[in-house]
Design an enzyme around this catalytic site. Structure first.
Site, PDB file in Angstrom:
ATOM      1  CB  THR A  30      -0.951  -0.012   1.218  1.00 34.06           C
ATOM      2  OG1 THR A  30      -1.777  -1.175   1.147  1.00 34.06           O
ATOM      3  CG2 THR A  30      -1.830   1.213   1.256  1.00 34.06           C
TER       4      THR A  30
ATOM      5  CB  THR B 238       0.145  -4.109   6.137  1.00 32.83           C
ATOM      6  OG1 THR B 238      -1.098  -3.978   5.438  1.00 32.83           O
ATOM      7  CG2 THR B 238       0.861  -2.769   6.172  1.00 32.83           C
TER       8      THR B 238
END
Length: 324
Positions: free
Chosen positions: A12, A89
């Site tokens: 991200t 993540t």
């Protein structure tokens, strides 16, 4: 100033919102991202290595091994004082733990990510990068193994897990708490990692399954795993390490085929122990040869078993690697 290598793997951190789909997609590369964070200037001498632009779920154990080998070669260079790895993540804790187990160095290695994209006003990527730079600049950051830093919290790769799907305050060490924190550029350490391990290997065995136990579970999935020729099995058991009676029969079936079985708990915190003696409980599992994996969660135990199976197929040796 310290010489810091930033290894970009994607996630991200490198994404923005695509106008046509209104969804986050990989977009920026390392050079572009660094230019978007002018606060980095003057904090360290930054160099960049583009490993890839992978969303977290696209990271594989094979890529983790390749990344580990690359970082090993970089960390040996005298002109590199520390390494920052940007990562998606969703699999960050698995890659960080893989690096922690396979790289032995005094130099700090910090794995970071972002929960917000660059298209969002509260993009957390820049702060996480700056915090990682501050950690490497701190002399107390050596000999701590691989660290994970998001939202100002410093955690050991061996202990940390993702706890929330989208909150920036998502990475925590549920059993022992964080190692420290970064606040306004100042780095504070409260403790050392509980355990540092290292396994020297050039290969891994990715043919390892992970099965989560549930109420009323039978032997079906365990037999399927064994009959599919898995080379190892990690089981997320109930509580402190117990399974339903029919599930126990399935686990026994796997063990009798000389396949190593590693036991963890499906609980978010706590260790596995053989303290119960009813059918399917920890005492029964220990007696048939199941390996107990201390405080590891399922995804970390699977990473460790992949690495250990790349070194040996001897179940007694594997038991020592997990239980001693």
């Amino acid at each position: 100033m310290k010489n810091i290598l930033v290894v970009f793997t994607g996630g991200t951190f490198s994404m923005k919102i695509d106008e046509s789909t209104k969804a986050a997609v990989p977009f920026f590369h390392g050079e572009e991202l660094i230019k978007m964070i002018p606060e980095v200037e003057g904090k360290a001498k930054i160099s960049i290595y583009e490993f890839g632009n992978y969303p977290g779920p696209h990271m594989t154990p094979g890529l983790m091994l390749e990344l580990s080998k690359k970082i090993k070669s970089f960390i040996l260079k005298k002109d590199i004082d520390g390494i920052i790895v940007t990562h998606g993540t969703d699999t960050l804790e698995e890659t960080a733990y893989f690096l922690d187990l396979t790289i032995k160095t005094e130099k700090p290695i910090i794995v970071i990510g972002a929960m917000k994209t660059s298209s969002e006003p509260d993009w957390d990527g820049p702060k996480n990068l700056l915090d990682a730079i501050h950690i490497i600049n701190n002399p107390n950051s050596r000999n701590l193994g691989v660290l994970v830093c998001l939202n100002g919290e410093i955690n050991a790769a061996s202990e940390v897990t993702k706890t929330h799907t989208e909150n920036v305050e998502t990475f925590h060490s549920l059993d022992f708490g964080s190692l420290g924190f970064v606040e306004k550029g100042r780095v504070w350490f409260n403790r050392l990692p509980r355990k540092l391990e290292h396994f020297e290997t050039e290969k891994i065995n990715i043919n390892i399954d992970l099965i989560k136990v549930y109420a009323g579970m039978d032997d079906k999935f365990f037999k399927f795993s064994a009959d599919s020729k898995t080379d190892g099995l990690v089981i997320e058991a109930m509580g402190v390490g117990n399974v339903p009676p029919k599930a126990f029969e399935g686990i026994k079936y796997v063990v009798e085929k000389n396949i190593p079985v590693v036991l963890v708990s499906r609980c978010p915190a706590g260790e596995t122990l053989d303290i119960y003696g009813y059918p399917g409980a920890g005492k029964w599992l220990k007696q048939i040869g199941v390996i107990f994996a201390d405080y590891l969660n399922g995804q970390k135990a699977r990473i460790k078993l992949m690495i250990c199976k790349g070194i040996t197929n001897d179940i007694n040796e594997l038991r020592k690697m997990f239980e001693e």
